[in-house]
Motif scaffolding. Structure first.
Motif, short mmCIF file in Angstrom:
data_model
loop_
_atom_site.label_atom_id
_atom_site.label_comp_id
_atom_site.label_asym_id
_atom_site.label_seq_id
_atom_site.Cartn_x
_atom_site.Cartn_y
_atom_site.Cartn_z
N TYR A 70 -95.93 24.64 100.88
CA TYR A 70 -96.74 26.11 101.67
C TYR A 70 -96.81 26.69 102.31
O TYR A 70 -96.70 28.06 102.17
CB TYR A 70 -98.43 26.00 100.96
N SER A 71 -96.70 26.02 104.08
CA SER A 71 -95.83 26.90 104.76
C SER A 71 -94.78 27.54 104.36
O SER A 71 -94.47 28.23 105.16
CB SER A 71 -96.70 25.91 105.88
N VAL A 72 -93.63 26.73 103.95
CA VAL A 72 -92.67 27.71 103.89
C VAL A 72 -92.65 28.84 103.04
O VAL A 72 -92.01 29.79 102.90
CB VAL A 72 -91.51 26.30 103.41
N ILE A 73 -93.36 28.98 101.98
CA ILE A 73 -93.88 30.41 101.35
C ILE A 73 -94.09 30.61 102.08
O ILE A 73 -93.73 32.53 102.12
CB ILE A 73 -94.39 29.33 99.78
N ALA A 74 -95.26 30.32 102.64
CA ALA A 74 -95.75 31.87 103.39
C ALA A 74 -95.32 32.11 104.68
O ALA A 74 -95.21 33.56 104.74
CB ALA A 74 -97.87 30.99 104.20
#
Length: 819
Positions: free
Chosen positions: A460-464
């Motif tokens: 989810y950090s990469v998505i953000a």
């Protein structure tokens, strides 16, 4: 020499005087002192006189003001909170609080408790608490108002009793209290109204505070559960992924027992929701179509090398990304889930596909193929598995295999392309490989909960990061489009500069939001609001003042805004206003520099006021400046005052050719502390302004740039003087740079030791042509003298020997004799 800039001096002085003054937002409300009651114990010395005494007048005014106070009381009671409306809303809050308590009780006995579920419950508790506090605020304000009114009318009753007691002793005061029963009845009625209203509001506030206490207890229970879930991350919760025990857990029947078959039901439920809100869906589709057409049309307004042009080539992907990203960010920032988890995962997948589609025209091909595409494939596959609720053992096997695959790709790209890729890309590959290595080791060691936590948080950090990166690119492209097409010539001319200066604030805001979301993703805080409050409340002490991130951000915004406003005003003056007045470039630069310093001073004062420093305390700053000037800043202040003199009197301007001592050059920069002069050798000399005021300075171009060039010439004795003068004047008249007015002059100055000394004096229009004209005239004069047979002598000397040794004479031979 260390270069001290004027803005830095202001902000250093700010820190000298700032400590000891609370910031503006920390200032509390000043308490208004109560009006001092009349001294009713004062003895009336002259009761028999016909003139009213001061006590008589005072009591008369006080008693006659009571009816007005009763009217004001009615208005005050009407402006207090509507207790009936608040009481009608309380049952709804009680129901929601009880439901939350029941959900928390169920989660305590849930064997598959997850951090995501607990964080969602914390968000619900915080949201309900915030709504209840907003509802309680007017109740609390009314409670304070009624308490003050109750105290006031109690004092009013006591004061009235004292007046009546005094009236029994003084017959002149009895006239005031002719209708004392009605007066006492009105005061008692007012006290009763206030008291009744006060008890009602107190009971209501007590009920609301009880709900807040219950919510506080529920949040404390959730915090304990969150700590328990976090503790699981450091425990060995499953067999090693390389052991036989792990693979014995794999059973195909797990797929049948999993809840993947619930996914169609979830989507059917969402479809029914969309059918029930068909008009809203139709409105969204119309907006989608209009935005797509609009983006396509804007492609004609920008150049092909503009950043926005790449988005106009992918209009559908751009609109999809903006819609999905903003909707998901709104839900994340509000800690609210409007849709089911499966539907949100589908929206994440659409967002990732749109990002990859748009990134193809922005990033270089190597980064796109070797970093973005593999990460996007892993993200999409992981979200699909999460949507279909794959069994835990299969999820951990997938995480292990994906980590090994991504680790292999990262190491391979680093080893094969480390000399071709940039340092930034190499850093990202190294971080990606390191995280994959840690996840793989955690799965091998049996810390499956830790591996799942790292994998999901990194996912989810990469998505953000992708979402914020693409939002930043779109924002920059929109700024370019806006400033290049806005119907103001000045903005269009400086569009690239405006975009460059507008980007940093947006970058800071995006970075702060991404940082807060990352704190929630990595489970440092359950909600964005908690992360924001914790971040803003953290800091360090400087004396008695606490420096917080919010304080630093406010300081940055004021400083950056002042500098940005200064640049905008200077650009407006230099490009639009001052050129129309016909002022010289030096005058224009002086005016704009004064405007720059004026804006900085105003920004400094605004900064002091916003941060809570009272401007009357600037006297302390004056004292500190006096001490500083006396000890160490004397030279700086001297240069500063000299700079102001140079700016106002303007004996030297930018572009002037000056000579200080043996150095000559052009003035390039005229600052408040020093002036920069560039010599003909392209060397910059920094001269303190005080030297330019106190020392002798030759300004060759103060009035205008016309100067006179002198060419000294010597000819041999016996030359034709008239012919020499004619040749000199002819050379001057034939030179195109020499001015005809004033006319050139050839002067016979003196009889030199070895020559007849002449001087050619000519005028030229620009000082910078001085060396060129001198060289050309020397060449022409030498050529014409050679053609005319005029000799240019060199220095000669006769040597007379008074006595010479015989040996020297013998060696020299016979001396020549005069004929």
């Amino acid at each position: 020499m260390m270069k001290i800039r004027f803005p830095c001096l202001f902000f250093v002085l700010f820190w000298i005087v700032f400590s000891g003054s609370p910031p503006l937002w920390a200032a509390g409300k000043e308490s208004v002192p109560a009006e001092k009651p009349a001294d009713v114990g004062k003895v009336v010395e002259n009761a028999a006189t016909q003139e009213p005494t001061p006590v008589f007048v005072e009591i008369y005014r006080h008693v006659n003001a009571i009816p007005k106070r009763l009217i004001d009381l009615n208005d005050t009671l009407e402006n207090t909170v509507d207790t009936d409306a608040v009481s009608r809303e309380l049952p709804l809050f009680e129901k929601e609080v009880d439901e939350l308590a029941w959900q928390i009780t169920l989660e305590k006995s849930n064997p598959s408790l997850t951090y995501t579920r607990l964080a969602a419950l914390v968000a619900q508790v915080d949201g309900l608490k915030k709504e209840l506090e907003n509802l309680l605020d007017p109740v609390t304000d009314s409670l304070n108002t009624l308490a003050l009114q109750d105290k006031f009318w109690q004092q009013e009753k006591e004061q009235l009793d004292n007046y009546l007691e005094l009236a029994r002793k003084d017959s002149s005061l009895k006239l005031i209290f002719a209708d004392k029963q009605k007066l006492l009845k009105n005061v008692d009625k007012a006290r009763k109204q206030v008291n009744t209203r006060l008890h009602t509001v107190i009971d209501l506030a007590r009920e609301m505070n009880a709900l807040l206490v219950q919510l506080y207890a529920e949040k404390a229970d959730l915090q304990r559960l969150i700590q328990e879930v976090r503790g699981v991350h450091i425990q060995q919760t499953s067999p090693s992924v390389l052991s036989r025990q792990f693979y014995r857990l794999i059973d195909l029947t797990l797929l049948q027992d999993s809840s993947w078959h619930k996914v169609p039901k979830v989507f059917n439920k969402q479809l029914s929701f969309f059918k029930d809100n068909a008009w809203a869906v139709l409105f969204v589709l119309v907006c989608f179509t209009l935005l797509t057409v609009g983006i396509v049309c804007t492609g004609r307004l920008v150049k092909k090398n503009a950043r926005w042009f790449s988005f106009t080539r992918r209009p559908i992907a751009t609109v999809l990304f903006l819609g999905m990203a903003l909707f998901l960010l709104f839900g994340v920032l509000r800690s609210t889930h409007f849709l089911a988890v499966e539907v949100e995962d589908l929206l994440y997948i659409i967002t990732i596909v749109a990002v990859i589609r748009l990134a193809g025209n922005i990033v270089d091909r190597w980064l796109y193929r070797h970093l973005l595409l593999p990460i996007a494939a892993v993200l999409i596959l992981s979200l699909l598995l999460q949507m279909f609720h794959m069994p835990g053992v299969l999820v951990h096997l997938y995480i292990f295999l994906v980590s090994l695959f991504q680790l292999f790709l990262s190491v391979n790209n680093i080893l094969r392309n480390r000399h071709r890729i940039s340092s930034v890309n190499l850093f990202f590959l190294s971080i990606l490989g390191l995280i994959c290595l840690v996840i793989g080791v955690a799965e091998i060691a049996g810390y499956s909960s830790l591996a799942l936590y790292l994998f999901r948080s990194f996912l989810y950090s990469v998505i953000a990061a992708l979402v914020f990166w693409m939002l930043f690119q779109i924002m920059e492209g929109l700024l370019e489009l806006l400033f290049s097409r806005i119907p103001i010539a000045l903005l269009q001319k400086n569009s690239s500069v405006l975009v460059k200066h507008c980007v940093p604030p947006f970058a800071i805001v995006f970075s702060l939001i991404f940082f807060l979301i990352s704190l929630v993703i990595w489970q440092a805080y359950p909600t964005i609001e908690e992360a924001r409050r914790s971040l803003l409340s953290s800091g360090f002490l400087v004396g008695s003042f606490k420096v917080t991130p919010g304080y630093l951000l406010l300081v940055f915004m004021v400083i950056y805004g002042s500098l940005l406003l200064s640049k905008a005003l200077r650009a407006l003056l230099m490009q639009e206003v001052l050129p129309r007045s016909g002022a010289e470039i030096g005058v224009q630069l002086s005016i704009t520099r004064l405007v720059h310093y004026a804006v900085l001073v105003v920004g400094f004062l605004v900064l002091l006021r916003v941060l809570g420093l009272e401007l009357n305390k600037l006297a302390l700053l004056g004292g500190a400046l006096g001490v500083g000037i006396g000890f160490g800043l004397q030279a700086i202040v001297n240069n500063f005052a000299s700079g102001l003199i140079l700016l106002f009197e303007r004996p030297i301007k930018v572009g002037d050719m000056i000579q200080v001592g043996t150095e000559m050059g052009e003035v390039k920069k005229l600052g408040l502390r020093a002036t920069v002069v560039r010599t003909f050798d392209n060397a910059d000399i920094v001269i303190p302004n005080s030297d330019l005021i106190t020392a002798q300075v030759t300004n060759w171009t103060l009035a205008d740039r016309h100067i006179r060039v002198k060419v000294p010439v010597g000819v041999a004795y016996g030359s034709d003087v008239a012919g020499v003068q004619e040749i000199l004047l002819t050379c001057a008249e034939e030179n195109p740079i020499v001015l005809n007015h004033p006319k050139p002059r050839a002067l016979f100055l003196a009889f030199g030791a070895s020559s007849l000394d002449f001087e050619l004096r000519v005028w030229i229009s620009d000082f910078s042509d001085r060396r060129q004209v001198l060289s050309e005239l020397n060449q022409d004069i030498e050529s014409e003298f050679s053609s005319a047979g005029i000799e240019i002598p060199f220095p000669q000397a006769d040597l007379h020997l008074r006595s010479v040794d015989a040996d020297v004479v013998e060696k020299m031979g016979p001396l020549p004799t005069k004929s």
